[in-house]
Every structure is written in structure tokens, then in C-alpha cells.
Design an enzyme around this catalytic site. Structure first.
Site, mmCIF file in Angstrom:
data_model
loop_
_atom_site.group_PDB
_atom_site.id
_atom_site.type_symbol
_atom_site.label_atom_id
_atom_site.label_comp_id
_atom_site.label_asym_id
_atom_site.label_seq_id
_atom_site.Cartn_x
_atom_site.Cartn_y
_atom_site.Cartn_z
ATOM 1 N N ASP A 1 -64.493 31.415 -8.118
ATOM 2 C CA ASP A 1 -65.861 30.977 -8.364
ATOM 3 C C ASP A 1 -66.060 29.645 -7.652
ATOM 4 O O ASP A 1 -65.384 29.376 -6.674
ATOM 5 C CB ASP A 1 -66.120 30.876 -9.880
ATOM 6 C CG ASP A 1 -67.577 31.136 -10.244
ATOM 7 O OD1 ASP A 1 -68.446 30.388 -9.742
ATOM 8 O OD2 ASP A 1 -67.859 32.067 -11.004
ATOM 9 N N ASP A 2 -66.984 28.815 -8.131
ATOM 10 C CA ASP A 2 -67.215 27.534 -7.466
ATOM 11 C C ASP A 2 -65.947 26.687 -7.475
ATOM 12 O O ASP A 2 -65.296 26.542 -8.519
ATOM 13 C CB ASP A 2 -68.329 26.761 -8.179
ATOM 14 C CG ASP A 2 -69.679 27.448 -8.083
ATOM 15 O OD1 ASP A 2 -69.966 28.019 -7.023
ATOM 16 O OD2 ASP A 2 -70.438 27.415 -9.065
ATOM 17 N N GLY B 1 -63.410 30.868 -2.650
ATOM 18 C CA GLY B 1 -64.284 30.445 -3.734
ATOM 19 C C GLY B 1 -65.731 30.564 -3.344
ATOM 20 O O GLY B 1 -66.075 31.122 -2.298
ATOM 21 N N HIS B 2 -66.596 30.005 -4.194
ATOM 22 C CA HIS B 2 -68.040 30.055 -3.965
ATOM 23 C C HIS B 2 -68.595 28.735 -3.453
ATOM 24 O O HIS B 2 -69.797 28.508 -3.518
ATOM 25 C CB HIS B 2 -68.757 30.457 -5.259
ATOM 26 C CG HIS B 2 -68.435 31.838 -5.721
ATOM 27 N ND1 HIS B 2 -68.945 32.375 -6.882
ATOM 28 C CD2 HIS B 2 -67.651 32.804 -5.177
ATOM 29 C CE1 HIS B 2 -68.481 33.611 -7.042
ATOM 30 N NE2 HIS B 2 -67.704 33.886 -6.022
ATOM 31 N N GLY B 3 -67.715 27.858 -2.995
ATOM 32 C CA GLY B 3 -68.166 26.610 -2.415
ATOM 33 C C GLY B 3 -68.298 25.493 -3.431
ATOM 34 O O GLY B 3 -67.744 25.543 -4.532
#
Length: 399
Positions: free
Chosen positions: A222-223, A244-246
Site C-alpha cells: 500500500d502507501d 507500493g502505492h507511493g
């Protein structure tokens, strides 16, 4: 030299030496093994950990809770200094070993630090959340009332504290959660989980002020870092993120009376193969909130999907009410010296609110390549207002 002067000098020397000995820092060490902890990875050491903390809490001086090398199995563990009952001057957790969670643990958290000041966690040890069996139970992307899986390490109402050289692997949910904290520093943190592990944010911040995250490596599902309502004066530098999501601000506007997000700086970071780069996200239909004074600068993107992204129609489940626009005002957001490669054609994408357009966006020295067959790199702006400066690849869509 007379004998009286010699005697006086000797007396002075003795007094100075005695004062120096008394002034020399002394740290009382509370070794968890002395309270029943066994590093064989089988015996539940949570009570031993908490007992060591209780003794350190009562120590009137500098104290250390020591977790030596070995593998320590531990269930729910809470270190609480509630009602200012702790007497220590400073407290250090020296974690040299591996602390391993039960595979079937549920609830809000696993290891919790709450109502503590002047805490340092160090040592290079590892917290293993053993999340693989729990991830299949996580449907939070589709269900906002999903089953609650524990965050690995939580800091609630912790102040003037530092976390150094700690590893977190395979958390069931968020790896490190920071809530209602003040003046905390995270240095040289390593976080890892597979890219398909759901809701395993690396470091999640909310209702906290003056938080810094530096020189860390985060790869998760995730983030890498997320900043929720009430995040203020946040400094992130020299972080490598991927998978990840940044690095994300949000999601915002999901609850009534949320606190604003302001004063965020993300600098000198590298994102590798992430689903987003630097992102601000608000729910499609939302309660009022404000995001302001955010700076993303000197960021390198390596094959990142949506490197620069504002999403005010955020709806991971696809079941949101999109007839109503977001009530979150985004303003004074700066993107400076961001370069590298985008894995999609649309490298700069601003989807702002119809009723509250983004204000004072800045694009300065943006250089993002794309080598796909569907054409040159592009940008898209919806309800976005601001200015562009210097090199712009893709060409700026701001007016």
C-alpha cells in the site's frame, strides 16, 4: 609550594572527581530475559516485555529495556505511560533480536507505545507481523467496515521521541502507525511486505505534528507513507519507496470534522515501480477539509504509474457517490524538480473538485519520460488552477 596549598589542591581534586563521578550518565538496564522472556520463538514473551517496561517506568533516571538477540514470540503488548506515572528521565528500547507476532492476532494493534515522552527505539532489530495468513481476510478496498487486522507498531500520544534502525516485515495491516504524536523522528527505518499485501501502509500519520521520516527504505503493498487528517509539519527526506502505492496525502474527507493537512515537505526521494508517485487523494463525496502548503521536490521516478497525481474522485471500491464533488479544498501545492520515467502515458494528472477547484498549484522543472507505443507522455488537468515554470515534459496543462 607550601603543604597547606598542596592539601587544598588535593581536597579540590577529590571534590571535583566525586562530582564528575556523580554527574556521569548512568543507564539502568532492564533485560527482558530477567523477567521471563525466552528467545526461542515459542514462549509468549508479552508479559515479560511489559514487566520490564513497568520496572523501567518506575526508575528515576535513564532507563533501558533490552531485547537481546534471539527470536521472541509476543502477543498483544502495550507500553503505557498514562497519567504521567513514569519516573524515568529518558527511556531507550534496545531491540537487537526478532520480535514475532502470532499469526491469528486480531484487533487494533500488536505492539503499542502510548502516552510516553523521551523515548528512543534503536538496535537494528526486527518486528515480524507474520501477516501472510491474515492478508486473505482483508477486503478493506471493497468494504469500509472490513474486519480489523492489527497494525504492527503504534505510537499514540508519544512526544519528543526517536525511532532508529528498526525493521518491520510482513505486517498484517499498517506497519507503523503514528497518532496524536508530537516531535517524533524516524531514521533509517526498513519496511518490507509483498506488493500484493493489502493495506500494509509503511508509515501512516494522523493528527500529529512535527514528524520527520529520513533515510529509510519502504517496500510494501500500500502507501509507503500516508498522511491522513491532522498531519501538520511533516518532513520526509531521502526515502526510497517501492513496491507500493507511493507517498500519499489522504485519503481525506471521509469523516465529519476532520483536521486539516498542512505543512508537508517531501524531498530527495526515489520511487521505483510504484502504482503512484506523489499523490493527494480525497473521497469523491466528502466532508469539508483543507490541504495546503505541500511541497514535493527533487523526486526521482523510476517506471512509476501516475507519477504526479491529484485524485479528488478517489473511490477504490467503485461504489462511491460521484454525483457530488469533493468538499476538500487543495491549495498551495508545489511540484519542483521531478524527473525520471512514467510507466503510463499520463504522467501528470490533476483531477480536482468541481465545486472547489485546486488553487495555486505549481509545476517547476518537470521531466518525465514515457516510451510506450501509444504516443508521447501527456498531462491532464480538470478544475486545476496554477502556474508552470522551467522545463515541462510533459507540457503543462495548468492555465
Amino acid at each position: 609550594m607550601s603543604s597547606s596549598i598542596i592539601l587544598l589542591l588535593r581536597v579540590c581534586f577529590v571534590i571535583i572527581f566525586a562530582w564528575a563521578v556523580r554527574a556521569r550518565p548512568y543507564t539502568k538496564v532492564f533485560d527482558v530475559r530477567n523477567f521471563g522472556a525466552v528467545g526461542n520463538g515459542k514462549i509468549d514473551c508479552s508479559k515479560a516485555f511489559m514487566k520490564a517496561f513497568e520496572m523501567a517506568c518506575a526508575w528515576e533516571g535513564d532507563a533501558m529495556v533490552y531485547i537481546p538477540k534471539g527470536t521472541y514470540y509476543a502477543g498483544l503488548t502495550i507500553f503505557s505511560g498514562e497519567k504521567d506515572r513514569c519516573k524515568f528521565r529518558t527511556l531507550r528500547f534496545q531491540v537487537d533480536g526478532i520480535v514475532k507476532a502470532p499469526t491469528d492476532l486480531v484487533g487494533d494493534s500488536w505492539i503499542k507505545f502510548i502516552y510516553i515522552k523521551r523515548l528512543t527505539i534503536d538496535g537494528g532489530g526486527t518486528f515480524d507481523g507474520q501477516g501472510a495468513l491474515a492478508w486473505k481476510l482483508n477486503d478493506c478496498n471493497m468494504n469500509r467496515h472490513c474486519r480489523k487486522l492489527p497494525k504492527s507498531i503504534t505510537f499514540d500520544f508519544v512526544a519528543h521521541s526517536t525511532v532508529n534502525r528498526i525493521h518491520s516485515v510482513n505486517s498484517k495491516s499498517v506497519h507503523i502507525n503514528v497518532h496524536a504524536c508530537r516531535n517524533m523522528k524516524f531514521n533509517s527505518i526498513t519496511i518490507s511486505a509483498p506488493d500484493d499485501s493489502p493495506n500494509t501502509d509503511g508509515i501512516h500519520i494522523g493528527n500529529s505534528k512535527s514528524i520527520s521520516i529520513m533515510s529509510s527504505m519502504i517496500g510494501t503493498g500500500d502507501d509507503c507513507i500516508s498522511m491522513s487528517p491532522g498531519s501538520e509539519d511533516i518532513y520526509i527526506a531521502n526515502v526510497t519507496c517501492g513496491p507500493g502505492h507511493g507517498i500519499s496525502v489522504g485519503s481525506l474527507g471521509g469523516d465529519k470534522d476532520e483536521l486539516n493537512v498542512k505543512g508537508v515537505i517531501v524531498r530527495n526521494c526515489t520511487l521505483i515501480g510504484t502504482d503512484n508517485g506523489v499523490r493527494i487523494k480525497t473521497w469523491a463525496k466528502s466532508y469539508p477539509n483543507v490541504v495546503q502548503n505541500v511541497t514535493f521536490e527533487d523526486i526521482f521516478m523510476n517506471s512509476v504509474d501516475k507519477p504526479i497525481f491529484i485524485d479528488q474522485e478517489y473511490c477504490p471500491s467503485g461504489l462511491c457517490d460521484t454525483k457530488h464533488s469533493s468538499n476538500v479544498q487543495i491549495r498551495d501545492v508545489h511540484y519542483r524538480n521531478i524527473w525520471g520515467s512514467s510507466s503510463t502515458k499520463l504522467a501528470v494528472h490533476f483531477v480536482c473538485s468541481r465545486s472547489l477547484p485546486c488553487q495555486n498549484l505549481e509545476l517547476k522543472r518537470i521531466f518525465l519520460r514515457y516510451s510506450g507505443k501509444d504516443g508521447p507522455v501527456s498531462s491532464s488537468c480538470t478544475h486545476a488552477r496554477g502556474d508552470s515554470f522551467g522545463k515541462q515534459i510533459p507540457a503543462s496543462c495548468l492555465k
